[in-house]
Motif scaffolding. Sequence first.
Motif, PDB file in Angstrom:
ATOM      1  N   THR A   1      22.343   8.514  18.868  1.00  0.00           N
ATOM      2  CA  THR A   1      21.854   8.478  17.382  1.00  0.00           C
ATOM      3  C   THR A   1      22.461   9.481  16.537  1.00  0.00           C
ATOM      4  O   THR A   1      22.493   8.901  15.301  1.00  0.00           O
ATOM      5  CB  THR A   1      20.269   8.710  17.481  1.00  0.00           C
ATOM      6  N   LYS A   2      22.820  10.650  16.656  1.00  0.00           N
ATOM      7  CA  LYS A   2      23.479  11.694  15.817  1.00  0.00           C
ATOM      8  C   LYS A   2      24.659  11.120  15.112  1.00  0.00           C
ATOM      9  O   LYS A   2      25.063  11.573  14.156  1.00  0.00           O
ATOM     10  CB  LYS A   2      23.576  12.908  16.317  1.00  0.00           C
ATOM     11  N   GLN A   3      25.345  10.423  15.894  1.00  0.00           N
ATOM     12  CA  GLN A   3      26.593   9.702  15.491  1.00  0.00           C
ATOM     13  C   GLN A   3      26.534   8.289  15.030  1.00  0.00           C
ATOM     14  O   GLN A   3      27.277   8.213  13.979  1.00  0.00           O
ATOM     15  CB  GLN A   3      27.536   9.495  16.654  1.00  0.00           C
ATOM     16  N   ILE A   4      25.590   7.514  15.254  1.00  0.00           N
ATOM     17  CA  ILE A   4      25.644   6.260  14.857  1.00  0.00           C
ATOM     18  C   ILE A   4      24.501   6.164  13.440  1.00  0.00           C
ATOM     19  O   ILE A   4      25.130   5.496  12.311  1.00  0.00           O
ATOM     20  CB  ILE A   4      25.051   5.221  15.782  1.00  0.00           C
ATOM     21  N   ASP A   5      23.597   7.058  13.256  1.00  0.00           N
ATOM     22  CA  ASP A   5      22.688   7.057  12.297  1.00  0.00           C
ATOM     23  C   ASP A   5      23.409   7.180  10.835  1.00  0.00           C
ATOM     24  O   ASP A   5      23.177   6.655   9.956  1.00  0.00           O
ATOM     25  CB  ASP A   5      21.605   7.811  12.379  1.00  0.00           C
ATOM     26  N   PRO A   6      24.042   8.503  10.879  1.00  0.00           N
ATOM     27  CA  PRO A   6      24.934   8.642   9.739  1.00  0.00           C
ATOM     28  C   PRO A   6      25.729   7.627   9.186  1.00  0.00           C
ATOM     29  O   PRO A   6      25.808   7.275   7.782  1.00  0.00           O
ATOM     30  CB  PRO A   6      25.667   9.895   9.938  1.00  0.00           C
TER      31      PRO A   6
ATOM     32  N   LEU B   1      34.303   6.118   4.591  1.00  0.00           N
ATOM     33  CA  LEU B   1      35.280   6.298   5.124  1.00  0.00           C
ATOM     34  C   LEU B   1      35.495   7.936   5.602  1.00  0.00           C
ATOM     35  O   LEU B   1      36.638   7.864   6.557  1.00  0.00           O
ATOM     36  CB  LEU B   1      36.546   6.042   4.297  1.00  0.00           C
ATOM     37  N   LYS B   2      34.881   8.513   5.175  1.00  0.00           N
ATOM     38  CA  LYS B   2      35.062   9.981   5.741  1.00  0.00           C
ATOM     39  C   LYS B   2      34.224  10.413   6.936  1.00  0.00           C
ATOM     40  O   LYS B   2      34.514  11.220   7.633  1.00  0.00           O
ATOM     41  CB  LYS B   2      34.403  10.976   4.658  1.00  0.00           C
ATOM     42  N   VAL B   3      33.323   9.136   7.425  1.00  0.00           N
ATOM     43  CA  VAL B   3      32.449   9.402   8.551  1.00  0.00           C
ATOM     44  C   VAL B   3      33.170   9.008   9.691  1.00  0.00           C
ATOM     45  O   VAL B   3      33.909   8.268   9.777  1.00  0.00           O
ATOM     46  CB  VAL B   3      31.287   8.471   8.521  1.00  0.00           C
TER      47      VAL B   3
ATOM     48  N   LEU C   1      26.816   3.059   5.409  1.00  0.00           N
ATOM     49  CA  LEU C   1      27.103   1.770   5.235  1.00  0.00           C
ATOM     50  C   LEU C   1      25.775   0.874   4.732  1.00  0.00           C
ATOM     51  O   LEU C   1      26.136  -0.119   3.681  1.00  0.00           O
ATOM     52  CB  LEU C   1      27.220   1.062   6.678  1.00  0.00           C
ATOM     53  N   ALA C   2      24.677   1.274   4.908  1.00  0.00           N
ATOM     54  CA  ALA C   2      23.608   0.459   4.256  1.00  0.00           C
ATOM     55  C   ALA C   2      23.572   0.851   2.669  1.00  0.00           C
ATOM     56  O   ALA C   2      23.139  -0.165   1.872  1.00  0.00           O
ATOM     57  CB  ALA C   2      22.150   1.060   4.911  1.00  0.00           C
ATOM     58  N   LYS C   3      23.820   1.874   2.378  1.00  0.00           N
ATOM     59  CA  LYS C   3      24.036   2.091   0.978  1.00  0.00           C
ATOM     60  C   LYS C   3      25.016   1.546   0.316  1.00  0.00           C
ATOM     61  O   LYS C   3      24.599   0.795  -0.907  1.00  0.00           O
ATOM     62  CB  LYS C   3      24.412   3.842   0.594  1.00  0.00           C
ATOM     63  N   LEU C   4      26.053   1.059   0.749  1.00  0.00           N
ATOM     64  CA  LEU C   4      27.313   0.433   0.255  1.00  0.00           C
ATOM     65  C   LEU C   4      26.706  -0.933   0.438  1.00  0.00           C
ATOM     66  O   LEU C   4      26.903  -1.896  -0.765  1.00  0.00           O
ATOM     67  CB  LEU C   4      28.628   0.371   1.123  1.00  0.00           C
TER      68      LEU C   4
ATOM     69  N   ASP D   1      32.482   2.348  -5.392  1.00  0.00           N
ATOM     70  CA  ASP D   1      33.403   2.957  -4.972  1.00  0.00           C
ATOM     71  C   ASP D   1      33.201   4.379  -4.303  1.00  0.00           C
ATOM     72  O   ASP D   1      33.914   4.543  -3.136  1.00  0.00           O
ATOM     73  CB  ASP D   1      34.221   3.204  -6.316  1.00  0.00           C
ATOM     74  N   SER D   2      32.182   4.940  -4.739  1.00  0.00           N
ATOM     75  CA  SER D   2      31.756   6.218  -4.414  1.00  0.00           C
ATOM     76  C   SER D   2      31.294   6.025  -3.156  1.00  0.00           C
ATOM     77  O   SER D   2      31.660   6.957  -1.994  1.00  0.00           O
ATOM     78  CB  SER D   2      30.786   7.052  -5.111  1.00  0.00           C
ATOM     79  N   ALA D   3      30.285   5.110  -2.614  1.00  0.00           N
ATOM     80  CA  ALA D   3      29.627   4.856  -1.390  1.00  0.00           C
ATOM     81  C   ALA D   3      30.709   4.715  -0.665  1.00  0.00           C
ATOM     82  O   ALA D   3      30.828   4.952   0.745  1.00  0.00           O
ATOM     83  CB  ALA D   3      28.665   3.643  -1.336  1.00  0.00           C
ATOM     84  N   LEU D   4      31.512   3.833  -0.733  1.00  0.00           N
ATOM     85  CA  LEU D   4      32.907   3.472   0.287  1.00  0.00           C
ATOM     86  C   LEU D   4      33.601   4.753   0.488  1.00  0.00           C
ATOM     87  O   LEU D   4      34.118   4.929   1.781  1.00  0.00           O
ATOM     88  CB  LEU D   4      33.671   2.398  -0.382  1.00  0.00           C
ATOM     89  N   LYS D   5      33.950   5.551  -0.485  1.00  0.00           N
ATOM     90  CA  LYS D   5      34.523   6.912   0.089  1.00  0.00           C
ATOM     91  C   LYS D   5      33.949   7.593   0.879  1.00  0.00           C
ATOM     92  O   LYS D   5      34.514   8.278   1.738  1.00  0.00           O
ATOM     93  CB  LYS D   5      34.989   7.387  -1.336  1.00  0.00           C
ATOM     94  N   LYS D   6      32.754   7.679   0.623  1.00  0.00           N
ATOM     95  CA  LYS D   6      31.682   8.439   1.883  1.00  0.00           C
ATOM     96  C   LYS D   6      31.770   7.989   3.050  1.00  0.00           C
ATOM     97  O   LYS D   6      31.753   8.669   4.180  1.00  0.00           O
ATOM     98  CB  LYS D   6      30.298   8.740   1.099  1.00  0.00           C
TER      99      LYS D   6
END
Length: 513
Positions: A429-434, A501-503, A439-442, A494-499
């Motif tokens: 969960t610590k890896q999939i949740d973030p 891509l960093k995960v 993704l939900a925000k986007l 745009d901001s949500a997608l950039k964030k």
Amino acid sequence: MGYEVELKLSIDKVDAKKLHLIPLIVNSCVNKPTKNKIISIYFDTPDLILLDAGITFRIRQKSSKWMQTIKLAGTANSGLHQRNEWEDLVSAYHPDFTKIKEPSLIKFFADRKLRASLIPIFRTEIMREEWFLSFDNGDQVELSSDSGLLKSNQFQEPINEIELELKAGNVGRIFEVALALQKTIPLRIENNSKAKRGYEYFRPNSLQTFKAKLPALDKNIDAHTAFKIIATECINHLEINRDIVLMDSDIEGIHQMRVALRRLRAAFALFKDRINSEESSLILTEVSWLANQLGKVRDLDVLITETLPIISGYSKNHNGVLVLSKHAKQARQVACKDMQEAIMSQRYHRLLLTLSSWLENERWLKVKYKNDHFKLLNFAKKSLNKSYKRLLQSELHFIDMQPQDRHKVRIAAKKLRYAMEFFYNLYPTKQIDPFIKKLAKLQDLLGQMNDINVTHGLLRSISKTTPSASLNDAISAYQAWGRGKIKQECSKADSALKKLLKVKLFWIDIKKY
């Protein structure tokens, strides 16, 4: 102990006589149908301790014999009831605790105070006609047609239903039998047992909406087992919200039924390489029909509960807003009527029965994959990679995209999110949740922009049927707001997608799991 697997179907009383004419029953019945009067007495304490414990205690009289039955809660999904049960002959209609042999039940009923407080709380009195059906491959099904009454104190209600109980073989057979019956008899999938209906007089259940459950997948199962579990969970999600939508056209219930269908379509897309295309395309056509019925109401709900308050903020006491509100609510009433008729229709129940038959009999699985036990964890890695790449296909900023292109990105984000929710239990969960959170925000931002565009279409449609200057002014006010809102949401997206891509792509190194 036995394990009961049965499908319950509601019918009209007059249609029960037609069972004798159905070819499948005539050709598969190995005995003459029998007819018996059956009286069933259900016991519990005045404060319903057995109900709270998930136990049904019943004594049934059939002919001159009394049968004591104890059932556990089990599951009831799309009319298919599955549960453990214990049956024993007893000498009278009084409970006989010496017949109980299951250790956990012995312990439960060892309480003398509990035994002493058990009383009859409701009963059923029915005429049951039974056929025993046998098929060439060894499948055996007991078909029962029940007609009578459920009685509780001064209340009573009619019982007219068919039960298809699997006695041997594949559970898919009972869905095939149900589909054969439906060709002659209108029927409805029944998710409530007689016991549950009886208990409603003592503890009414308030209708509520239910969100999707995460499928119970294990990383060691194969891919085609996973598809069956995922698709079944989608069907359950759809059906569990049916009653509240039929009762009062609940906004959230409609939304959840739509989500269930979207998740089902996402599952089809995710596993499409393994699915037979001919029957699946017919099923998806019916799924699209139902989604369209629900979607018409959902779009109007967005207009009434979200858009109109916005327009009102820009044009207070504007006559055009009042006209728009009136026509939107009238349109919702019409759309709700059409939607409810669709959900009550034989077409709806045939869709669910066909889906269940298709899944249980594995007609969905391509022949070349019948003996392929491709591990789910490997399948999940491949699928998530593919879905992730689809999301990143466009290099344009959202503000530079056409609405239809933003819509495609939204669909890609939605499918990736559903895939992650399907495979959720395979990863820490610590890896999939973030990842899901970002993704939900986007997805939400893209969804808001899509709602604005859909609403534009609805407003244009309403203005064509009732043209007026004041109405056009109100629509223009919304369109001005919508253009500005989309510009804001594009920047946020745009901001949500950039964030996102960093995960870290947690599914890449599957050896850790």
